[in-house]
Scaffold this active site. Sequence first.
Site, PDB file in Angstrom:
ATOM      1  N   ASP A  23       0.823  -1.214   0.000  1.00 16.48           N
ATOM      2  CA  ASP A  23       0.000   0.000   0.000  1.00 16.48           C
ATOM      3  C   ASP A  23       0.858   1.265   0.000  1.00 16.48           C
ATOM      4  OD1 ASP A  23       0.966  -0.401   2.564  1.00 16.48           O
ATOM      5  OD2 ASP A  23      -0.991  -0.568   3.521  1.00 16.48           O
ATOM      6  N   ASP A  65      -7.662  -2.660  14.134  1.00 18.69           N
ATOM      7  CA  ASP A  65      -9.046  -2.947  13.748  1.00 18.69           C
ATOM      8  C   ASP A  65      -9.126  -4.155  12.806  1.00 18.69           C
ATOM      9  OD1 ASP A  65      -7.970  -1.922  11.428  1.00 18.69           O
ATOM     10  OD2 ASP A  65      -9.390  -0.254  11.227  1.00 18.69           O
ATOM     11  N   HIS A 108      -7.260  -4.550  10.020  1.00 25.39           N
ATOM     12  CA  HIS A 108      -6.957  -4.306   8.606  1.00 25.39           C
ATOM     13  C   HIS A 108      -5.642  -4.967   8.197  1.00 25.39           C
ATOM     14  CE1 HIS A 108      -4.968  -0.268   9.824  1.00 25.39           C
ATOM     15  NE2 HIS A 108      -4.005  -0.919   9.221  1.00 25.39           N
ATOM     16  N   GLU A 129      -9.639  -1.915   5.049  1.00 22.73           N
ATOM     17  CA  GLU A 129     -10.297  -1.574   6.306  1.00 22.73           C
ATOM     18  C   GLU A 129     -11.567  -2.405   6.507  1.00 22.73           C
ATOM     19  OE1 GLU A 129      -8.900   0.196   8.436  1.00 22.73           O
ATOM     20  OE2 GLU A 129      -8.141   2.117   7.718  1.00 22.73           O
TER      21      GLU A 129
HETATM   22  C1  GLP Z   1      -0.594   0.515   8.757  1.00 25.29           C
HETATM   23  C2  GLP Z   1      -0.229  -0.271   7.485  1.00 25.29           C
HETATM   24  C3  GLP Z   1      -0.411  -1.744   7.673  1.00 25.29           C
HETATM   25  C4  GLP Z   1       0.209  -2.168   8.980  1.00 25.29           C
HETATM   26  C5  GLP Z   1      -0.520  -1.526  10.135  1.00 25.29           C
HETATM   27  C6  GLP Z   1       0.028  -1.927  11.497  1.00 25.29           C
HETATM   28  O1  GLP Z   1      -1.859   1.049   8.747  1.00 25.29           O
HETATM   29  N1  GLP Z   1      -0.941   0.146   6.313  1.00 25.29           N
HETATM   30  O2  GLP Z   1       0.154  -2.423   6.570  1.00 25.29           O
HETATM   31  O3  GLP Z   1       0.158  -3.574   9.117  1.00 25.29           O
HETATM   32  O4  GLP Z   1      -0.429  -0.128   9.995  1.00 25.29           O
HETATM   33  O5  GLP Z   1       1.157  -1.174  11.805  1.00 25.29           O
HETATM   34  P1  GLP Z   1       2.142  -1.508  12.952  1.00 25.29           P
HETATM   35  O6  GLP Z   1       2.970  -2.649  12.473  1.00 25.29           O
HETATM   36  O7  GLP Z   1       2.963  -0.262  13.126  1.00 25.29           O
HETATM   37  O8  GLP Z   1       1.333  -1.848  14.142  1.00 25.29           O
END
Ligand code: GLP
Length: 252
Positions: free
Chosen positions: A68, A137, A139, A144
């Site tokens: 992404d 959440d 995702h 989402e």
């Molecule tokens: C972001 C990214 C995700 C990621 C998520 C969790 O929103 N788009 O790909 O998995 O956050 O992030 P973290 O690993 O910092 O908890």
Amino acid sequence: MIRFYKEKDYTAMSYRAASFIAAQVLNKPASVLGLATGSSPIGMYEELAKKVADGKITFQHATSVNLDEYYGLAPEHDQSYRYFMEQNFFSKVDIPHERTFLPNGLAADAAAECARYDALIDSLGGIDIQVLGIGRDGHIGFNEPGAAFIPGTNHVKLTDDTIDANARFFASADDVPRYALTMGIRAIMQAKTILMVANGAGKAAILEAAFFGPVTPEVPASILQLHPNVIVCGDTDAMAEIEKNHPGVFAN
Ligand code: GLP
């Protein structure tokens, strides 16, 4: 099949996760790696960089496609995912820059960019191993919670929860982009192997919901229950709810 690995801390989790990527490129040097941003995989990227520096593995023949990108951020913006990947991985390993791909956050036509990205993934023959974090959440990428799983790369409005969670990286929540381009569920589910990394107590409840609750687009990661080859690497804190309620599932 889902294999759960519970590691004592972030370092051990990162080491374990890196071993699966290392094995992948050793077995198939020209692998297509699906990569992820977020704080969870940073240690894994560091460990992989060490393995490259030590001459144990090479990414010279690999290709990467990231999950992404924020829509509206330039690649040079220090919160863009292109920038993140350059800082944390691409600049530290020997992957050819021209074979590292992310959605273009500056594309004027978001729908056309999504179609281009799906065609690119198809032209590479799909993804060999897809790294995923998990949002609190549920995702994956920026898919989402919603009424349906969205198959293709899509232009998505971020939820308030995600904006709030990611505000720590920006001067304020107001600076967090409201939209992103994310690989959809089809390319993720078609990856031959899924490698999820999750650490910290904040992920414990959502990990249990995703892998032991109902398969529902309200918890996007729950679709992974239907994937034939999933590896989940977590630290003890992230695995706490699974350990409490499903203690027999761990592979280690
Ligand atoms: C972001 C990214 C995700 C990621 C998520 C969790 O929103 N788009 O790909 O998995 O956050 O992030 P973290 O690993 O910092 O908890």
